[in-house]
Design a protein around this motif. Structure first.
Motif, PDB file in Angstrom:
ATOM      1  N   MET A   1       0.850  -1.171   0.000  1.00  0.00           N
ATOM      2  CA  MET A   1       0.000   0.000   0.000  1.00  0.00           C
ATOM      3  C   MET A   1       0.893   1.231   0.000  1.00  0.00           C
ATOM      4  SD  MET A   1      -2.755   1.185   2.873  1.00  0.00           S
ATOM      5  CE  MET A   1      -4.352   0.847   2.216  1.00  0.00           C
ATOM      6  N   GLY A   2       0.491   2.249  -0.686  1.00  0.00           N
ATOM      7  CA  GLY A   2       1.262   3.475  -0.772  1.00  0.00           C
ATOM      8  C   GLY A   2       1.014   4.368   0.427  1.00  0.00           C
ATOM      9  N   GLU A   3       1.021   5.664   0.164  1.00  0.00           N
ATOM     10  CA  GLU A   3       0.797   6.649   1.202  1.00  0.00           C
ATOM     11  C   GLU A   3      -0.602   6.509   1.799  1.00  0.00           C
ATOM     12  OE1 GLU A   3       2.647   9.325   2.596  1.00  0.00           O
ATOM     13  OE2 GLU A   3       4.228   8.058   1.780  1.00  0.00           O
ATOM     14  N   VAL A   4      -0.690   6.724   3.098  1.00  0.00           N
ATOM     15  CA  VAL A   4      -1.970   6.687   3.790  1.00  0.00           C
ATOM     16  C   VAL A   4      -2.476   8.122   3.901  1.00  0.00           C
ATOM     17  CG1 VAL A   4      -3.104   6.115   5.952  1.00  0.00           C
ATOM     18  CG2 VAL A   4      -1.268   4.658   5.093  1.00  0.00           C
ATOM     19  N   SER A   5      -3.715   8.315   3.511  1.00  0.00           N
ATOM     20  CA  SER A   5      -4.292   9.655   3.587  1.00  0.00           C
ATOM     21  C   SER A   5      -4.484  10.062   5.045  1.00  0.00           C
ATOM     22  CB  SER A   5      -5.640   9.700   2.855  1.00  0.00           C
ATOM     23  OG  SER A   5      -6.611   8.983   3.588  1.00  0.00           O
ATOM     24  N   GLU A   6      -4.528  11.347   5.255  1.00  0.00           N
ATOM     25  CA  GLU A   6      -4.760  11.865   6.604  1.00  0.00           C
ATOM     26  C   GLU A   6      -6.135  11.420   7.103  1.00  0.00           C
ATOM     27  OE1 GLU A   6      -3.201  13.358   9.878  1.00  0.00           O
ATOM     28  OE2 GLU A   6      -2.136  13.326   7.976  1.00  0.00           O
ATOM     29  N   GLU A   7      -7.088  11.370   6.195  1.00  0.00           N
ATOM     30  CA  GLU A   7      -8.443  10.919   6.539  1.00  0.00           C
ATOM     31  C   GLU A   7      -8.415   9.461   7.025  1.00  0.00           C
ATOM     32  OE1 GLU A   7     -12.740  10.159   4.312  1.00  0.00           O
ATOM     33  OE2 GLU A   7     -11.205  11.348   3.306  1.00  0.00           O
ATOM     34  N   GLN A   8      -7.662   8.601   6.323  1.00  0.00           N
ATOM     35  CA  GLN A   8      -7.571   7.194   6.711  1.00  0.00           C
ATOM     36  C   GLN A   8      -6.879   7.063   8.058  1.00  0.00           C
ATOM     37  OE1 GLN A   8      -8.755   4.144   4.943  1.00  0.00           O
ATOM     38  NE2 GLN A   8      -8.558   3.837   7.134  1.00  0.00           N
ATOM     39  N   LYS A   9      -5.801   7.815   8.247  1.00  0.00           N
ATOM     40  CA  LYS A   9      -5.067   7.758   9.514  1.00  0.00           C
ATOM     41  C   LYS A   9      -5.950   8.227  10.677  1.00  0.00           C
ATOM     42  CE  LYS A   9      -0.336   8.099  10.863  1.00  0.00           C
ATOM     43  NZ  LYS A   9       0.989   8.547  10.552  1.00  0.00           N
ATOM     44  N   ASN A  10      -6.758   9.256  10.434  1.00  0.00           N
ATOM     45  CA  ASN A  10      -7.686   9.739  11.458  1.00  0.00           C
ATOM     46  C   ASN A  10      -8.729   8.679  11.802  1.00  0.00           C
ATOM     47  OD1 ASN A  10      -6.397  12.216  11.689  1.00  0.00           O
ATOM     48  ND2 ASN A  10      -7.768  13.234  10.240  1.00  0.00           N
ATOM     49  N   GLU A  11      -9.192   7.947  10.795  1.00  0.00           N
ATOM     50  CA  GLU A  11     -10.166   6.879  11.024  1.00  0.00           C
ATOM     51  C   GLU A  11      -9.528   5.768  11.858  1.00  0.00           C
ATOM     52  OE1 GLU A  11     -13.668   4.533  10.891  1.00  0.00           O
ATOM     53  OE2 GLU A  11     -13.273   6.668  10.761  1.00  0.00           O
ATOM     54  N   TRP A  12      -8.301   5.395  11.525  1.00  0.00           N
ATOM     55  CA  TRP A  12      -7.599   4.373  12.300  1.00  0.00           C
ATOM     56  C   TRP A  12      -7.382   4.837  13.740  1.00  0.00           C
ATOM     57  CZ3 TRP A  12      -3.307   3.134   8.187  1.00  0.00           C
ATOM     58  CH2 TRP A  12      -3.880   2.391   7.143  1.00  0.00           C
ATOM     59  N   LYS A  13      -7.079   6.120  13.929  1.00  0.00           N
ATOM     60  CA  LYS A  13      -6.880   6.672  15.271  1.00  0.00           C
ATOM     61  C   LYS A  13      -8.183   6.611  16.063  1.00  0.00           C
ATOM     62  CE  LYS A  13      -4.594   8.924  18.505  1.00  0.00           C
ATOM     63  NZ  LYS A  13      -3.936   8.099  19.503  1.00  0.00           N
ATOM     64  N   MET A  72      -2.552  -2.190   9.620  1.00  0.00           N
ATOM     65  CA  MET A  72      -3.709  -1.790   8.809  1.00  0.00           C
ATOM     66  C   MET A  72      -3.295  -1.531   7.360  1.00  0.00           C
ATOM     67  SD  MET A  72      -6.308  -2.065  10.768  1.00  0.00           S
ATOM     68  CE  MET A  72      -7.642  -1.162  10.001  1.00  0.00           C
ATOM     69  N   GLN A  73      -2.098  -1.006   7.159  1.00  0.00           N
ATOM     70  CA  GLN A  73      -1.614  -0.747   5.803  1.00  0.00           C
ATOM     71  C   GLN A  73      -1.426  -2.039   5.014  1.00  0.00           C
ATOM     72  OE1 GLN A  73       1.706   2.030   7.009  1.00  0.00           O
ATOM     73  NE2 GLN A  73       1.152   2.868   5.011  1.00  0.00           N
ATOM     74  N   GLN A  74      -1.217  -3.135   5.707  1.00  0.00           N
ATOM     75  CA  GLN A  74      -0.980  -4.410   5.035  1.00  0.00           C
ATOM     76  C   GLN A  74      -2.265  -5.130   4.653  1.00  0.00           C
ATOM     77  OE1 GLN A  74       1.533  -6.585   7.739  1.00  0.00           O
ATOM     78  NE2 GLN A  74       3.112  -5.029   7.694  1.00  0.00           N
ATOM     79  N   LEU A  75      -3.393  -4.670   5.192  1.00  0.00           N
ATOM     80  CA  LEU A  75      -4.667  -5.315   4.881  1.00  0.00           C
ATOM     81  C   LEU A  75      -5.086  -4.995   3.455  1.00  0.00           C
ATOM     82  CD1 LEU A  75      -6.673  -4.649   8.158  1.00  0.00           C
ATOM     83  CD2 LEU A  75      -5.466  -6.725   7.485  1.00  0.00           C
ATOM     84  N   PRO A  76      -5.827  -5.898   2.817  1.00  0.00           N
ATOM     85  CA  PRO A  76      -6.284  -5.636   1.451  1.00  0.00           C
ATOM     86  C   PRO A  76      -7.210  -4.427   1.400  1.00  0.00           C
ATOM     87  CG  PRO A  76      -6.825  -7.895   2.151  1.00  0.00           C
ATOM     88  CD  PRO A  76      -6.252  -7.183   3.327  1.00  0.00           C
ATOM     89  N   ASP A  77      -7.115  -3.698   0.324  1.00  0.00           N
ATOM     90  CA  ASP A  77      -7.978  -2.546   0.085  1.00  0.00           C
ATOM     91  C   ASP A  77      -9.379  -3.066  -0.238  1.00  0.00           C
ATOM     92  OD1 ASP A  77      -9.274  -0.280  -0.772  1.00  0.00           O
ATOM     93  OD2 ASP A  77      -7.887   0.165  -2.397  1.00  0.00           O
TER      94      ASP A  77
END
Length: 139
Positions: A1-13, A72-77
């Motif tokens: 997986m490439g770069e994680v969006s700020e939105e995705q990181k906020n959701e994970w947080k 989480m970055q390693q999980l399938p999209d």
């Protein structure tokens, strides 16, 4: 997986903080199990242990937010998984037959095939088309 969006990181947080109930800056084994249950999984103790091993890189028996993000970055999209699932319709005239469904489900149990077909075949034509498949998966 490439770069994680700020939105995705906020959701994970949000997910991480919601399940870090003891607020000890990391998810315990039981908290990891809660996360899995919230993801519509019913993990066995062995599966939770395997998940902890995969996530807890420094072996401190808790999963830090950084470890959580790495995992989480390693999980399938999900979007990519849906695309791959829909590719099964290619060359099928846009419809899944009972036979193809049996093959996909890897079962010889006609009752299982019939149950899935009945649940997904909204227009009762004996086939599952892409739209029916998407609605079935979303439910």
């Amino acid at each position: 997986m490439g770069e994680v969006s700020e939105e995705q990181k906020n959701e994970w947080k949000r997910i991480f903080d919601e399940h870090d109930t003891d607020e000890k800056e990391g998810l315990s084994r039981d908290e990891v199990k809660q996360v899995m249950c919230c993801c519509n999984q019913n993990p066995t103790d062995k599966e939770v242990d395997e998940m902890m091993t995969a996530m807890d890189k420094n072996s401190d028996e808790k999963v830090s937010f950084e470890e959580f993000c790495t995992f989480m970055q390693q999980l399938p999209d999900p979007a990519e998984s849906m695309k791959e699932a829909l590719e099964v319709f290619e060359g099928q005239d846009g419809k899944l037959t009972r036979e193809k469904l049996k093959e996909i489900l890897s079962t010889d149990d006609d009752d299982v095939v019939e149950e899935v077909l009945n649940a997904a075949d909204i227009n009762n034509d004996g086939f599952i088309d892409k739209e029916e498949f998407i609605k079935f998966i979303q439910n």
